[in-house]
Design an enzyme around this catalytic site. Structure first.
Site, PDB file in Angstrom:
ATOM      1  NE  ARG A  14      68.714   4.537   5.090  1.00  0.00           N
ATOM      2  CZ  ARG A  14      68.986   4.411   3.785  1.00  0.00           C
ATOM      3  NH1 ARG A  14      68.243   3.604   3.034  1.00  0.00           N
ATOM      4  NH2 ARG A  14      70.003   5.072   3.248  1.00  0.00           N
ATOM      5  CE  LYS A  64      66.681  -1.793   1.451  1.00  0.00           C
ATOM      6  NZ  LYS A  64      67.378  -2.355   2.621  1.00  0.00           N
TER       7      LYS A  64
END
Length: 259
Positions: free
Chosen positions: A238, A204
Site C-alpha cells: 500500500r 509512516k
C-alpha cells in the site's frame, strides 16, 4: 495498492481529494503509474485521529467508490471498520474490504461475510486516538501472528474462506519503532496465515524516525521498506508514491525470478 484518502485529516494527503473530480483524477493517475488496485478511505486512522460518524464516512466514501468502480479498470478497496459502510460500499461496487480493526466492531464480520467480498484483516493495539501511548509486547511477532490467526479463524467460521483473506501486521498501529522493525524483519512469518500479506508502510513515522525526515522527505525510506517487505513475502504494498514504488518492486521481482 494506491492510497486515496477522501478525508480532511489523514496524515499524508488529508484534504487533497475531497472533491469527486479530484479523487477520480488522482485515482486515474495512480493506475497510470502502476497501481493494481485503489484503496479509498473516509476516516483517518493516523495516531490521535478522532472517529467520524457513520453518515459522514458514507457521504465521503460512497460517491467516490461508485465513480471509481465505473471509471477504472482495477479493483477498488474500501478502508473501513463500520458494518454500515461495509454493506453500502459493497453495493456501490467495492471489490475488497480493508479493515484496520480486523472486523471486530459489532456487526462488521457478519456484514463482510454477507458481502461476499475478500477482506484484509489488520492488527492494531488499542484505537487510533490512544494506540501509540507506550505499547508493550513480550514478543511482538508472535503476538501479532496469534491475533491475526484468531481473526482468520473467526472469518472462516463466519463463512469467509481463507482464499478470500489477506492479513496486515499493522505497521505503526500500536507499535514502537523497534516493534515495527521486528515485524518487517520477520514478515515472512505471516505468509502462512491466509491468501496473502498486505503491508502499509509508506511515509509512516517509523521512516521519519529512522531518517529524521519530515513527511515530504520519506520517499527513499518508504521504497527501501517496500522492497524489504516484498522480498519477505508481502503480496500487496500500500503506497502513496505509486510510480516510484511500482518501479522499485519491478526490479525486486526481476531479481527474485532469477534461478
Amino acid at each position: 495498492m494506491g492510497v486515496l484518502n477522501v478525508t480532511p485529516d489523514s496524515f499524508s494527503d488529508g484534504g487533497r481529494y475531497l472533491q469527486l473530480d479530484a479523487a477520480l483524477r488522482r485515482a486515474e493517475a495512480m493506475v497510470a503509474e502502476g497501481a493494481a488496485l485503489i484503496d479509498v478511505g473516509g476516516e483517518s486512522t493516523r495516531p490521535g485521529a478522532p472517529p467520524v460518524s457513520v453518515q459522514e464516512e458514507l457521504d465521503r466514501v460512497l460517491p467516490v467508490v461508485e465513480r471509481l468502480a465505473r471509471a477504472l479498470p482495477v479493483p477498488i478497496s474500501v478502508d473501513t471498520s463500520k458494518p454500515e459502510v461495509i454493506r453500502e460500499a459493497a453495493r456501490a461496487g467495492a471489490d475488497l474490504l480493508n479493515d484496520v480493526r480486523a472486523l471486530r466492531l459489532p456487526g462488521a464480520l457478519e456484514a463482510a461475510a454477507a458481502s461476499g467480498l475478500p477482506v484484509c484483516l489488520m492488527h492494531m493495539r488499542g484505537e487510533p486516538a490512544t494506540m501509540q501511548q507506550e505499547p508493550v509486547y513480550a514478543d511482538v511477532v508472535a503476538e501479532v501472528h496469534a491475533f491475526l490467526a484468531e481473526r482468520v479463524r473467526a472469518c472462516e467460521s463466519a463463512g469467509i474462506s481463507r482464499e478470500r483473506i489477506l492479513v496486515d501486521p499493522g505497521f505503526g498501529f500500536g507499535k514502537t519503532l523497534g516493534h515495527n522493525l521486528l515485524l518487517l524483519r520477520h514478515l515472512d512469518r505471516f505468509t502462512d496465515l491466509a491468501a496473502g500479506v498486505l503491508v502499509g508502510i509508506s511515509r509512516k513515522s517509523m521512516i521519519g524516525a529512522l531518517l529524521n525526515a519530515p513527511m515530504d522527505d520519506r520517499l527513499s525510506g518508504s521504497l527501501a521498506a517496500a522492497v524489504i517487505a516484498f522480498w519477505q513475502g508481502a503480496n500487496i504494498i500500500r503506497a502513496h508514491d505509486v510510480r516510484e514504488t511500482a518501479q522499485a518492486l519491478r526490479v525486486c521481482a526481476a531479481a527474485r525470478a532469477v534461478s
